[in-house]
Motif scaffolding. Sequence first.
Motif, short mmCIF file in Angstrom:
data_model
loop_
_atom_site.label_atom_id
_atom_site.label_comp_id
_atom_site.label_asym_id
_atom_site.label_seq_id
_atom_site.Cartn_x
_atom_site.Cartn_y
_atom_site.Cartn_z
N GLU A 16 34.96 8.17 11.20
CA GLU A 16 34.78 7.34 12.39
C GLU A 16 34.83 8.18 13.65
O GLU A 16 34.05 7.97 14.59
CB GLU A 16 35.87 6.27 12.45
N ARG A 19 31.60 10.19 14.14
CA ARG A 19 30.53 9.34 14.65
C ARG A 19 30.68 9.12 16.15
O ARG A 19 29.72 9.23 16.93
CB ARG A 19 30.55 8.00 13.92
N LEU A 53 25.75 2.97 19.45
CA LEU A 53 26.46 3.18 18.19
C LEU A 53 26.24 2.01 17.24
O LEU A 53 26.44 0.85 17.62
CB LEU A 53 27.97 3.34 18.45
N GLU A 54 25.79 2.33 16.03
CA GLU A 54 25.69 1.36 14.93
C GLU A 54 24.91 0.10 15.31
O GLU A 54 25.29 -1.01 14.97
CB GLU A 54 27.09 0.99 14.44
N ARG A 55 23.77 0.28 15.98
CA ARG A 55 22.88 -0.85 16.22
C ARG A 55 21.81 -0.87 15.14
O ARG A 55 21.24 0.16 14.79
CB ARG A 55 22.22 -0.72 17.60
N SER A 56 21.48 -2.04 14.62
CA SER A 56 20.45 -2.15 13.58
C SER A 56 19.06 -2.26 14.17
O SER A 56 18.07 -1.92 13.51
CB SER A 56 20.73 -3.36 12.68
N ASN A 79 20.35 5.96 18.73
CA ASN A 79 21.34 5.17 17.99
C ASN A 79 21.96 6.03 16.89
O ASN A 79 21.24 6.66 16.10
CB ASN A 79 20.71 3.94 17.37
N SER A 81 24.44 6.23 13.58
CA SER A 81 25.05 5.41 12.53
C SER A 81 25.47 6.27 11.36
O SER A 81 24.86 7.31 11.08
CB SER A 81 24.08 4.31 12.06
N TRP A 82 26.53 5.85 10.69
CA TRP A 82 26.99 6.53 9.48
C TRP A 82 26.16 6.07 8.30
O TRP A 82 25.91 4.88 8.13
CB TRP A 82 28.47 6.22 9.26
N ASP A 83 25.71 7.02 7.45
CA ASP A 83 24.89 6.69 6.29
C ASP A 83 25.68 6.74 5.00
O ASP A 83 25.81 5.75 4.29
CB ASP A 83 23.69 7.65 6.21
N PHE A 104 25.04 11.42 8.93
CA PHE A 104 24.91 10.48 10.04
C PHE A 104 23.44 10.44 10.45
O PHE A 104 22.79 11.50 10.56
CB PHE A 104 25.76 10.91 11.22
#
Length: 230
Positions: A16, A19, A53-56, A79, A81-83, A104
């Motif tokens: 976390e 990221r 951060l972490e937007r779809s 953007n 995001s963690w994969d 990431f």
Amino acid sequence: MPALIASLIDKFDTVELVREKLAEILFDEQKSQQEKATEADKDPVDWALRVFLERSNPWEEFTDPPPQDSQRDFTPLVNISWDNSNDDEKASDPVERQRVHAVFNIDVYGAGVGRDTSEGHQPGDELAVLERDRALRLVRNIIMAGHYTYLGMRGVVTGRWRVSTESFEPPIGEAPKVRVRAARIALRVSFNEFSPQVEGVPLELIAVIGKSSETGEVLFTAQYPQESDS
């Protein structure tokens, strides 16, 4: 069987923090680049990024109607995001510390609207690609700068590497007036993750990131003193 963990698990995992650190780096460096561009008598807009951060679906910022009495902001979007994560058993201690390799995704979006120029019509998709490539170039050069070999987390992060870069077109439905093109950097970061009974390194206070509650956009970061990677 009674519970065996005696203390409250009240900490962030390193994945976390990494990221968040990537977002901090990109946000702060793009601001610095704009200042340097101004000093060099160049347009700072060409070095601007909006970080999320972490937007779809952050590209909706381009296709949604702009707020009343304002123009749509076409600044390129990034953007993070963690994969996925995988433990390296050979380099880990199963009791206290695990060596983790995490990927990431750093997605970069550029937008463009077709326009007529003195030389003819310039298509929106061409402008979107130019914006995407400009932003992608800036992101890659920031993340892969030698200063960020350990992402400012030396002692916990053991390295970072760009696994791949690929272009893609966001699924925005029927052909809109605004064209959007995107690219993804898959970044592998290796770091130590600690078991709950181990304090490890107190990284939670490296920075505080302020985000918009509605969009998830990074709006500011608060810096704390830390060692340089150089």
